[in-house]
Enzyme design. Structure first.
Site, PDB file in Angstrom:
ATOM      1  N   HIS A 122       0.875  -1.181   0.000  1.00  0.00           N
ATOM      2  CA  HIS A 122       0.000   0.000   0.000  1.00  0.00           C
ATOM      3  C   HIS A 122       0.911   1.229   0.000  1.00  0.00           C
ATOM      4  O   HIS A 122       2.032   1.183   0.543  1.00  0.00           O
ATOM      5  CB  HIS A 122      -0.836  -0.050   1.277  1.00  0.00           C
ATOM      6  CG  HIS A 122      -1.903   0.986   1.394  1.00  0.00           C
ATOM      7  ND1 HIS A 122      -1.641   2.292   1.730  1.00  0.00           N
ATOM      8  CD2 HIS A 122      -3.251   0.905   1.248  1.00  0.00           C
ATOM      9  CE1 HIS A 122      -2.777   2.964   1.792  1.00  0.00           C
ATOM     10  NE2 HIS A 122      -3.778   2.145   1.486  1.00  0.00           N
ATOM     11  N   ASP A 199       3.128  -4.496   8.170  1.00  0.00           N
ATOM     12  CA  ASP A 199       1.914  -3.677   8.017  1.00  0.00           C
ATOM     13  C   ASP A 199       0.716  -4.615   8.119  1.00  0.00           C
ATOM     14  O   ASP A 199       0.385  -5.325   7.165  1.00  0.00           O
ATOM     15  CB  ASP A 199       1.966  -2.965   6.655  1.00  0.00           C
ATOM     16  CG  ASP A 199       0.673  -2.231   6.343  1.00  0.00           C
ATOM     17  OD1 ASP A 199      -0.264  -2.276   7.172  1.00  0.00           O
ATOM     18  OD2 ASP A 199       0.594  -1.622   5.260  1.00  0.00           O
ATOM     19  N   GLN A 202      -4.494  -5.007   6.988  1.00  0.00           N
ATOM     20  CA  GLN A 202      -5.524  -5.896   6.428  1.00  0.00           C
ATOM     21  C   GLN A 202      -5.531  -7.270   7.086  1.00  0.00           C
ATOM     22  O   GLN A 202      -6.331  -8.119   6.724  1.00  0.00           O
ATOM     23  CB  GLN A 202      -5.308  -6.077   4.924  1.00  0.00           C
ATOM     24  CG  GLN A 202      -5.466  -4.812   4.125  1.00  0.00           C
ATOM     25  CD  GLN A 202      -6.900  -4.293   4.101  1.00  0.00           C
ATOM     26  OE1 GLN A 202      -7.854  -5.045   4.318  1.00  0.00           O
ATOM     27  NE2 GLN A 202      -7.061  -3.005   3.847  1.00  0.00           N
ATOM     28  N   LYS A 225     -10.356  -0.553  10.459  1.00  0.00           N
ATOM     29  CA  LYS A 225     -10.422  -1.781   9.659  1.00  0.00           C
ATOM     30  C   LYS A 225     -10.649  -2.993  10.556  1.00  0.00           C
ATOM     31  O   LYS A 225     -10.603  -4.132  10.120  1.00  0.00           O
ATOM     32  CB  LYS A 225      -9.136  -1.945   8.853  1.00  0.00           C
ATOM     33  CG  LYS A 225      -8.955  -0.839   7.791  1.00  0.00           C
ATOM     34  CD  LYS A 225      -7.841  -1.160   6.852  1.00  0.00           C
ATOM     35  CE  LYS A 225      -7.337   0.031   6.076  1.00  0.00           C
ATOM     36  NZ  LYS A 225      -8.169   0.415   4.936  1.00  0.00           N
ATOM     37  N   CYS A 363      -4.654   2.293  -3.754  1.00  0.00           N
ATOM     38  CA  CYS A 363      -3.424   2.845  -3.134  1.00  0.00           C
ATOM     39  C   CYS A 363      -2.257   1.889  -3.322  1.00  0.00           C
ATOM     40  O   CYS A 363      -1.435   1.696  -2.407  1.00  0.00           O
ATOM     41  CB  CYS A 363      -3.622   3.154  -1.660  1.00  0.00           C
ATOM     42  SG  CYS A 363      -4.768   4.485  -1.385  1.00  0.00           S
TER      43      CYS A 363
HETATM   44  N1  PLP Z   1      -1.721  -0.552   4.819  1.00  0.00           N
HETATM   45  C1  PLP Z   1      -2.645  -1.268   4.193  1.00  0.00           C
HETATM   46  C2  PLP Z   1      -2.331  -2.656   3.743  1.00  0.00           C
HETATM   47  C3  PLP Z   1      -3.915  -0.735   3.966  1.00  0.00           C
HETATM   48  O1  PLP Z   1      -4.843  -1.451   3.332  1.00  0.00           O
HETATM   49  C4  PLP Z   1      -4.184   0.575   4.407  1.00  0.00           C
HETATM   50  C5  PLP Z   1      -5.492   1.189   4.119  1.00  0.00           C
HETATM   51  O2  PLP Z   1      -6.188   0.804   3.225  1.00  0.00           O
HETATM   52  C6  PLP Z   1      -3.175   1.266   5.075  1.00  0.00           C
HETATM   53  C7  PLP Z   1      -1.965   0.683   5.265  1.00  0.00           C
HETATM   54  C8  PLP Z   1      -3.416   2.640   5.586  1.00  0.00           C
HETATM   55  O3  PLP Z   1      -4.386   2.623   6.581  1.00  0.00           O
HETATM   56  P1  PLP Z   1      -4.987   3.996   7.161  1.00  0.00           P
HETATM   57  O4  PLP Z   1      -5.459   4.779   5.977  1.00  0.00           O
HETATM   58  O5  PLP Z   1      -6.079   3.552   8.057  1.00  0.00           O
HETATM   59  O6  PLP Z   1      -3.863   4.664   7.890  1.00  0.00           O
END
Ligand code: PLP
Length: 406
Positions: A122, A199, A202, A225, A363
């Site tokens: 992401h 990270d 998900q 999430k 993203c």
């Molecule tokens: N990392 C992953 C894999 C994500 O799917 C997302 C959001 O879609 C993020 C990071 C960023 O999360 P946030 O926008 O809640 O900070």
């Protein structure tokens, strides 16, 4: 054990019509819906218990502080951290990665050093590292993925060298659903003393996470999430590393003594929580965690694996549809393309039938480029979805297929 058929009733938002049709919410990778217990808990905190924490000796402030601290303990237990002090409350996964990149990465990285990521990250796990790389002269190195959307483990091992100073990669892919072999990768990296950030944005809503078993140094996720409030997130960091890191932001609550001659800082987690935090967010997150714990991972995983199987079969039967991301181990996230139909058009047609999906690059522009697509349509499921909804999705996509055939 709760019955799958009644789980839906725990989520008030699902009980509505959109465009004259019952809402079918399949955008859970973007954000999950909130159970009533979470909504009620945030509401009761705000209407009966609200006060700022850590600074008051009055009844409300002391109780709010206690509730905030209990939320930290609940998170620590949820991911099996060694201590509550290893849990930093932040705005979300994005802020957590920025914190590590700046407070840890910057002090570690020098010109020519390498930061290992993967092609399926992401943007939140690419851009913060690029910004730090720009300042330090380090480089961001992507690990290749296969056409199925799995990490190419040979490429991974070949990219580790003396210049590799940190690895930061996605536990579960938001665009493909791939569950990465994180534990195995971490073992390889740790054998070479390379610190690892995972990270988990998900991952946390689909499977139990045990940071000590994984062996990572940092783990990040967002509350929204995980059926909790937004504007709230978690950075887990091993105490040994956190205690040596400089503050990310300065302000109230993170200091020991302030004078114009210099300031000393508190130990983690307070060192990294400058200013008034998202108190109601933390309390809502605890309620979401309690809800998941009550439901149990066995139930969640059982429901979700059968939904994934059913949905994969359903979508695979639509002639023009191509599933993007066919890893062996997946969470119920299905990205797809349909011939010449633009993902935004597909999502708009689905919306007219009350079906909420996401269309775009998710993203993950480098990932889209690697897979040779500009965008996909993504249906991302949770345990509160059901086969009837997947049938409706399938029917709607059959119609899309016919529209674009002619
Ligand atoms: N990392 C992953 C894999 C994500 O799917 C997302 C959001 O879609 C993020 C990071 C960023 O999360 P946030 O926008 O809640 O900070």
């Amino acid at each position: 054990m709760k019955k799958a058929s009644t789980l839906r009733d725990d989520f008030p938002i699902l009980n509505q019509e959109v465009n004259g049709k019952p809402l079918i919410y399949l955008d859970n990778a973007a954000t999950t819906q909130k159970p009533k217990v979470v909504i009620d808990r945030v509401s009761s905190f705000l209407s009966e218990e609200n006060a700022n924490i850590h600074r008051g000796v009055h009844h409300l402030s002391m109780n709010a502080t206690k509730a905030y601290d209990q939320a930290r303990s609940a998170v620590a237990k949820f991911i099996n951290a060694n201590s509550d002090n290893e849990i930093i409350f932040v705005r979300g996964a994005t802020e957590a990665i920025n914190l590590v990149a700046n407070s840890f990465g910057k002090s570690l990285l020098e010109k020519g050093d390498e930061i290992l990521v993967t092609e399926m990250e992401h943007h939140a796990n690419i851009v913060p590292w690029q910004l730090v790389a720009r300042e330090t002269g380090a480089k961001v190195i992507p690990i290749a993925i296969t056409d199925h959307g799995e990490i190419d483990l040979n490429d991974f091992e070949s990219k580790i060298n003396k210049r590799t100073k940190i690895a930061s990669f996605i536990h579960v892919s938001n665009a493909l659903g791939t569950i990465n072999p994180a534990k195995r990768m971490i073992q390889i990296l740790k054998a070479k003393d390379i610190p690892v950030l995972l990270d988990g944005a998900q991952a946390v809503a689909h499977q139990a996470v045990n940071v000590q078993d994984l062996g990572c140094d940092f783990y990040v996720f967002s509350s929204h999430k995980l059926f909790g409030p937004d504007g709230m997130g978690v950075l887990y960091g091993r105490n040994e590393l956190l205690s040596k890191m400089s503050p990310y932001q300065g302000g109230g609550d993170m200091i020991e003594v302030v004078s114009f001659d210099g300031t000393t800082f508190r130990e983690p987690p307070e060192r990294f929580e400058a200013g008034t935090p998202n108190i109601s967010g933390a309390i809502g997150l605890k309620e979401a965690i309690d809800y998941i714990n009550d439901l149990g991972w066995d139930t969640i995983e059982k429901i979700e694996s059968s939904l994934l199987k059913y949905c994969t079969e359903k979508l695979s039967s639509i002639p023009s549809l191509k599933i993007i991301g066919t890893a062996q181990k997946k969470v119920p996230v299905l990205s797809f393309t349909m011939g010449s139909a633009h993902p935004h058009d597909i999502a708009t047609i689905l919306d007219s039938k009350g079906i909420a999906v996401r269309a775009g690059h998710h993203c993950a522009q480098p990932l889209m480029k690697r897979l040779g697509v500009s965008a996909t349509t993504r249906a991302s499921l949770s345990f509160y979805n059901n086969v009837e909804e997947i049938d409706q999705l399938g029917e709607a996509l059959e119609q899309v297929s016919k529209i674009f055939e002619n």
